[in-house]
Design an enzyme around this catalytic site. Structure first.
Site, PDB file in Angstrom:
ATOM      1  N   ASP A  62      69.205  28.776  -6.857  1.00 10.41           N
ATOM      2  CA  ASP A  62      69.938  27.362  -6.966  1.00 10.41           C
ATOM      3  C   ASP A  62      68.873  26.232  -7.107  1.00 10.41           C
ATOM      4  OD1 ASP A  62      72.224  28.842  -5.822  1.00 10.41           O
ATOM      5  OD2 ASP A  62      72.469  27.586  -4.083  1.00 10.41           O
ATOM      6  N   HIS A 207      65.690  29.745  -3.916  1.00 10.16           N
ATOM      7  CA  HIS A 207      65.417  28.642  -5.056  1.00 10.16           C
ATOM      8  C   HIS A 207      63.988  28.856  -5.560  1.00 10.16           C
ATOM      9  CE1 HIS A 207      67.720  27.340  -1.471  1.00 10.16           C
ATOM     10  NE2 HIS A 207      68.413  26.397  -2.205  1.00 10.16           N
TER      11      HIS A 207
END
Length: 251
Positions: A62, A207
């Site tokens: 993400d 991430h």
């Protein structure tokens, strides 16, 4: 099958996933469920992996692209692992379009993670569209194809959000594994958290911009392969079913 029985409860998947699971929410579909329905209907998996037979897991990232993303892509290329990237707009897709192009060229799935990471449940329909549409345009410009998947920031969604996203042609994808890598810098801890949570048909959330994540990737990939896992994109995890716009998917 009519899946429009989704509850109006906001899904705060980042912090409340165990609670939500125990609440027995309806209308949130698992990849294995929709894949099984498609197989029962006589459809066959497309692509190189049949997750009805293989022990599959989807690796997702993400909030990119950002400066460290090419290093993550280097690791994935070396390890021959496809991933799904949920991309943010402001300061990301508008700043690193070449990285978005590279993702698609190297076989990764490219998806939407909103323009500025706002809680979609707090926005009007027009404001939701304003968070989604610029990222769709940036990705289509960079890859030649607009996404069909998105991930709501924080996992927060509702019936109203789903309705707007359905109109925009997007399915929502949550997750079952999170290292919470925004909290830790130690790659060993990131790896440990992922391995402790991963199960068959899981969706791993990472991430790549946080310092412990990319160094942890080779170890995560290597250990999960030792355990018999095959890495696929989110769409491949659902094959032969296809993600449907407006639906919410979570293992």
């Amino acid at each position: 099958m009519n899946h429009r029985t989704r509850t109006t409860t906001v899904l705060l998947a980042a912090a409340l996933l165990p609670l939500l699971t125990s609440c027995g929410l309806t209308g949130v579909l698992s990849p294995a469920e929709v894949r099984g329905e498609a197989v029962d209907d006589g459809r066959s998996a497309s692509g190189p992996v049949d997750c009805a037979k293989a022990k599959c897991v989807a690796l997702t990232f993400d909030g990119g692209p950002s400066a460290p993303t090419p290093k993550a892509l280097d690791v994935l290329k070396e390890q021959k692992v496809p991933a799904t990237f949920f991309l943010q707009g402001k300061g990301h897709t508008d700043t690193y379009p070449q990285t978005v192009t590279r993702m698609a060229k190297e076989g990764h799935e490219v998806a939407n993670h909103t323009w500025s990471h706002k809680n979609l449940t707090e926005l009007t329909p027009d404001q939701i569209r304003a968070e989604i549409e610029p990222v769709q345009k940036d990705i289509e410009k960079a890859t030649g194809k607009a996404p069909t998947l998105m991930r709501p920031p924080g996992g927060a969604t509702s019936n109203d959000v789903s309705e707007v996203l359905g109109e925009l042609g997007l399915a929502q994808v949550l997750w079952s594994v999170t290292a919470k890598d925004f909290q830790v810098k130690d790659p060993a801890e990131v790896k440990k958290r992922v391995l402790e949570q991963t199960k068959r048909d899981g969706i791993i959330l990472l991430h790549e911009r946080y310092p412990g994540t990319i160094p942890a990737l080779p170890g995560i990939i290597g250990e999960l392969r030792k355990q018999g896992y095959t890495f696929v994109t989110v769409s491949q995890l659902m094959s032969p079913a296809k993600p449907e716009a407006g639906e919410v998917y979570r293992p």
